[in-house]
Design a protein around this motif. Sequence first.
Motif, PDB file in Angstrom:
ATOM      1  N   THR A  63      28.821 -20.574   0.333  1.00  0.00           N
ATOM      2  CA  THR A  63      28.496 -19.417   1.145  1.00  0.00           C
ATOM      3  C   THR A  63      29.672 -19.171   2.067  1.00  0.00           C
ATOM      4  O   THR A  63      30.319 -20.099   2.544  1.00  0.00           O
ATOM      5  N   THR A  78      28.975 -13.883  -2.633  1.00  0.00           N
ATOM      6  CA  THR A  78      28.233 -13.583  -1.410  1.00  0.00           C
ATOM      7  C   THR A  78      27.466 -12.274  -1.555  1.00  0.00           C
ATOM      8  O   THR A  78      26.300 -12.181  -1.144  1.00  0.00           O
ATOM      9  N   ALA A  79      28.096 -11.260  -2.148  1.00  0.00           N
ATOM     10  CA  ALA A  79      27.414  -9.975  -2.345  1.00  0.00           C
ATOM     11  C   ALA A  79      26.169 -10.156  -3.211  1.00  0.00           C
ATOM     12  O   ALA A  79      25.102  -9.597  -2.902  1.00  0.00           O
ATOM     13  N   ASN A  81      24.496 -12.981  -3.588  1.00  0.00           N
ATOM     14  CA  ASN A  81      23.536 -13.804  -2.835  1.00  0.00           C
ATOM     15  C   ASN A  81      22.798 -12.977  -1.792  1.00  0.00           C
ATOM     16  O   ASN A  81      21.620 -13.216  -1.519  1.00  0.00           O
ATOM     17  N   GLU A  82      23.486 -12.013  -1.181  1.00  0.00           N
ATOM     18  CA  GLU A  82      22.852 -11.161  -0.170  1.00  0.00           C
ATOM     19  C   GLU A  82      21.880 -10.167  -0.788  1.00  0.00           C
ATOM     20  O   GLU A  82      20.967  -9.697  -0.113  1.00  0.00           O
ATOM     21  N   HIS A  83      22.076  -9.838  -2.056  1.00  0.00           N
ATOM     22  CA  HIS A  83      21.215  -8.878  -2.764  1.00  0.00           C
ATOM     23  C   HIS A  83      20.787  -9.486  -4.094  1.00  0.00           C
ATOM     24  O   HIS A  83      21.209  -9.032  -5.156  1.00  0.00           O
TER      25      HIS A  83
END
Length: 134
Positions: A63, A78-79, A81-83
């Motif tokens: 992360t 990360t993108a 993981n965030e969505h």
Amino acid sequence: MNVSELLRLLQAEHDETAARTDQLREPIEQFTTALAETEARLAELIATRKVIDSLAPPDHAPTVADPATATVYQRIVTAFNEHPGKVFRVRDLHEQLGLPTDKPSINVTRSRLGRLVRQGLLEQPGRGQYQKRM
């Protein structure tokens, strides 16, 4: 020119060509040995990578806290993981991450996403579409 003179010239050329052949064989043998050693090392590295990947937990993607210092791979992961449920197209992902949308950049990201699919971090629900593996 008589036959014996012709045979002598032919023998001289034969000897020169045989010597040149021997000179060329030596570096070829060295390259062949070096290539075999390098290919064996590459096979070892691939096997090691597979073992480590199989032992790592499924959520082993790092992360990233600071997007300014993150690599493009980290920003992509990360993108996703965030969505986690969102399906991205490459161009949409580029726009979200603020990356250039020219064709060469898009192709590089498409290649990166393919690697992430092969590593099991992402899946492809459709052609040109990517999402986090659930």
